[in-house]
Motif scaffolding. Structure first.
Motif, PDB file in Angstrom:
ATOM      1  N   GLU A  13       0.644  -1.265   0.066  1.00  0.00           N
ATOM      2  CA  GLU A  13      -0.059  -0.065  -0.123  1.00  0.00           C
ATOM      3  C   GLU A  13       0.790   1.385  -0.022  1.00  0.00           C
ATOM      4  N   VAL A  14       1.869   1.300   0.826  1.00  0.00           N
ATOM      5  CA  VAL A  14       2.857   2.366   0.816  1.00  0.00           C
ATOM      6  C   VAL A  14       3.619   2.541  -0.449  1.00  0.00           C
ATOM      7  N   ARG A  15       3.933   1.483  -1.012  1.00  0.00           N
ATOM      8  CA  ARG A  15       4.814   1.770  -2.339  1.00  0.00           C
ATOM      9  C   ARG A  15       3.827   2.217  -3.329  1.00  0.00           C
ATOM     10  N   SER A  16       2.765   1.593  -3.432  1.00  0.00           N
ATOM     11  CA  SER A  16       2.001   2.435  -4.410  1.00  0.00           C
ATOM     12  C   SER A  16       1.443   3.771  -4.032  1.00  0.00           C
ATOM     13  N   ARG A  17       1.418   4.039  -2.604  1.00  0.00           N
ATOM     14  CA  ARG A  17       1.131   5.614  -2.245  1.00  0.00           C
ATOM     15  C   ARG A  17       2.348   6.455  -3.042  1.00  0.00           C
ATOM     16  N   VAL A  18       3.598   5.980  -2.615  1.00  0.00           N
ATOM     17  CA  VAL A  18       4.762   6.432  -3.106  1.00  0.00           C
ATOM     18  C   VAL A  18       4.775   6.704  -4.814  1.00  0.00           C
ATOM     19  N   ASP A  19       4.625   5.455  -5.411  1.00  0.00           N
ATOM     20  CA  ASP A  19       4.748   5.757  -6.682  1.00  0.00           C
ATOM     21  C   ASP A  19       3.622   6.616  -7.371  1.00  0.00           C
ATOM     22  N   ASP A  20       2.424   6.432  -7.096  1.00  0.00           N
ATOM     23  CA  ASP A  20       1.378   7.669  -7.270  1.00  0.00           C
ATOM     24  C   ASP A  20       1.796   9.003  -7.037  1.00  0.00           C
ATOM     25  N   ALA A  21       2.016   9.179  -5.705  1.00  0.00           N
ATOM     26  CA  ALA A  21       2.513  10.618  -5.406  1.00  0.00           C
ATOM     27  C   ALA A  21       3.548  11.190  -6.299  1.00  0.00           C
ATOM     28  N   ILE A  22       4.595  10.193  -6.476  1.00  0.00           N
ATOM     29  CA  ILE A  22       5.784  10.693  -7.531  1.00  0.00           C
ATOM     30  C   ILE A  22       5.372  11.052  -8.862  1.00  0.00           C
ATOM     31  N   GLU A  23       4.601  10.202  -9.411  1.00  0.00           N
ATOM     32  CA  GLU A  23       3.997  10.207 -10.730  1.00  0.00           C
ATOM     33  C   GLU A  23       2.994  11.353 -11.108  1.00  0.00           C
ATOM     34  N   SER A  24       1.992  11.777  -9.935  1.00  0.00           N
ATOM     35  CA  SER A  24       0.984  12.523 -10.167  1.00  0.00           C
ATOM     36  C   SER A  24       1.182  13.943  -9.575  1.00  0.00           C
ATOM     37  N   ASN A  25       2.303  14.399  -9.093  1.00  0.00           N
ATOM     38  CA  ASN A  25       2.928  15.822  -8.830  1.00  0.00           C
ATOM     39  C   ASN A  25       4.047  16.257  -9.071  1.00  0.00           C
ATOM     40  N   ASP A  26       3.780  17.520  -9.465  1.00  0.00           N
ATOM     41  CA  ASP A  26       5.016  18.212 -10.169  1.00  0.00           C
ATOM     42  C   ASP A  26       6.159  18.245  -9.023  1.00  0.00           C
ATOM     43  N   VAL A  27       5.702  18.599  -7.832  1.00  0.00           N
ATOM     44  CA  VAL A  27       6.819  18.595  -6.797  1.00  0.00           C
ATOM     45  C   VAL A  27       6.288  18.028  -5.549  1.00  0.00           C
ATOM     46  N   VAL A  28       6.934  17.007  -5.123  1.00  0.00           N
ATOM     47  CA  VAL A  28       6.258  16.185  -3.800  1.00  0.00           C
ATOM     48  C   VAL A  28       7.523  16.298  -2.928  1.00  0.00           C
ATOM     49  N   LEU A  29       7.174  16.377  -1.711  1.00  0.00           N
ATOM     50  CA  LEU A  29       8.202  16.452  -0.573  1.00  0.00           C
ATOM     51  C   LEU A  29       7.717  15.238   0.414  1.00  0.00           C
ATOM     52  N   PHE A  30       8.367  14.259   0.625  1.00  0.00           N
ATOM     53  CA  PHE A  30       8.107  12.944   1.571  1.00  0.00           C
ATOM     54  C   PHE A  30       8.560  13.483   2.859  1.00  0.00           C
ATOM     55  N   MET A  31       7.938  13.592   3.955  1.00  0.00           N
ATOM     56  CA  MET A  31       8.642  14.411   5.163  1.00  0.00           C
ATOM     57  C   MET A  31       7.866  13.725   6.438  1.00  0.00           C
ATOM     58  N   LYS A  32       8.545  14.227   7.627  1.00  0.00           N
ATOM     59  CA  LYS A  32       7.790  13.671   8.859  1.00  0.00           C
ATOM     60  C   LYS A  32       6.841  14.967   9.134  1.00  0.00           C
ATOM     61  N   GLY A  33       5.623  14.758   9.297  1.00  0.00           N
ATOM     62  CA  GLY A  33       4.783  15.692   9.515  1.00  0.00           C
ATOM     63  C   GLY A  33       4.206  16.247   8.342  1.00  0.00           C
ATOM     64  N   ASN A  34       3.663  17.632   8.333  1.00  0.00           N
ATOM     65  CA  ASN A  34       2.877  17.848   6.979  1.00  0.00           C
ATOM     66  C   ASN A  34       3.539  19.404   6.875  1.00  0.00           C
ATOM     67  N   ARG A  35       3.195  20.162   5.845  1.00  0.00           N
ATOM     68  CA  ARG A  35       3.752  21.505   5.483  1.00  0.00           C
ATOM     69  C   ARG A  35       3.073  22.353   6.574  1.00  0.00           C
ATOM     70  N   LEU A  36       1.966  22.330   7.214  1.00  0.00           N
ATOM     71  CA  LEU A  36       1.610  23.122   8.438  1.00  0.00           C
ATOM     72  C   LEU A  36       2.255  22.827   9.647  1.00  0.00           C
ATOM     73  N   MET A  37       2.712  21.544  10.061  1.00  0.00           N
ATOM     74  CA  MET A  37       3.302  21.246  11.316  1.00  0.00           C
ATOM     75  C   MET A  37       4.195  20.086  10.824  1.00  0.00           C
ATOM     76  N   PRO A  38       5.585  20.455  10.250  1.00  0.00           N
ATOM     77  CA  PRO A  38       6.572  19.603  10.082  1.00  0.00           C
ATOM     78  C   PRO A  38       6.972  19.132  11.818  1.00  0.00           C
ATOM     79  N   GLN A  39       7.488  17.903  11.606  1.00  0.00           N
ATOM     80  CA  GLN A  39       7.630  17.172  12.936  1.00  0.00           C
ATOM     81  C   GLN A  39       9.296  16.771  12.951  1.00  0.00           C
ATOM     82  N   CYS A  40      10.111  17.625  12.201  1.00  0.00           N
ATOM     83  CA  CYS A  40      11.507  17.689  12.666  1.00  0.00           C
ATOM     84  C   CYS A  40      12.070  19.004  11.706  1.00  0.00           C
ATOM     85  N   GLY A  41      13.233  18.994  12.208  1.00  0.00           N
ATOM     86  CA  GLY A  41      14.016  20.457  11.579  1.00  0.00           C
ATOM     87  C   GLY A  41      14.256  20.082  10.219  1.00  0.00           C
ATOM     88  N   TYR A  42      14.633  18.909   9.692  1.00  0.00           N
ATOM     89  CA  TYR A  42      15.062  18.728   8.400  1.00  0.00           C
ATOM     90  C   TYR A  42      13.834  19.188   7.512  1.00  0.00           C
TER      91      TYR A  42
END
Length: 113
Positions: A13-42
């Motif tokens: 399921e995760v592999r499918s979500r990753v593949d889909d996100a990479i294919e269907s978005n111009d720019v995608v960031l895989f991160m800890k947390g989300n854009r409004l609430m990042p959960q790590c400094g990096y």
């Protein structure tokens, strides 16, 4: 969203979500947390760098299935570290690479789609 170790998402399921996100978005960031609430400094650093140049980009929170996301992302990038940025389906790098591109005034061009 609450972090709960031991996700119920399978590796498939995760592999499918990753593949889909990479294919269907111009720019995608895989991160800890989300854009409004990042959960790590990096992750925060990566969001800030991308947001300077791109208004709309997708963020995917890897925390609900961290181990599965690491495995799925490593098959795309060869890296298991998070965050990871992809532009037009191509792996760009983590926050350190984004910062280096910004220092060389190349990040805006890299993020152009």
């Amino acid at each position: 969203m609450t972090f709960q170790p031991g996700s119920e998402l399978s590796e498939e399921e995760v592999r499918s979500r990753v593949d889909d996100a990479i294919e269907s978005n111009d720019v995608v960031l895989f991160m800890k947390g989300n854009r409004l609430m990042p959960q790590c400094g990096y992750s925060q650093r990566a969001v800030n760098l991308i947001a300077q140049h791109v208004e709309e980009f997708e963020t995917i929170d890897v925390l609900p299935a961290l181990d599965q996301y690491r495995t799925a992302l490593e098959s795309h990038s060869g890296w298991e570290t998070i965050p990871q940025t992809y532009v037009d389906g191509e792996f760009v790098g983590g926050s350190d690479i984004l910062a280096e591109l910004e220092e060389r005034d190349e990040l805006a061009e890299t993020l152009e789609t």
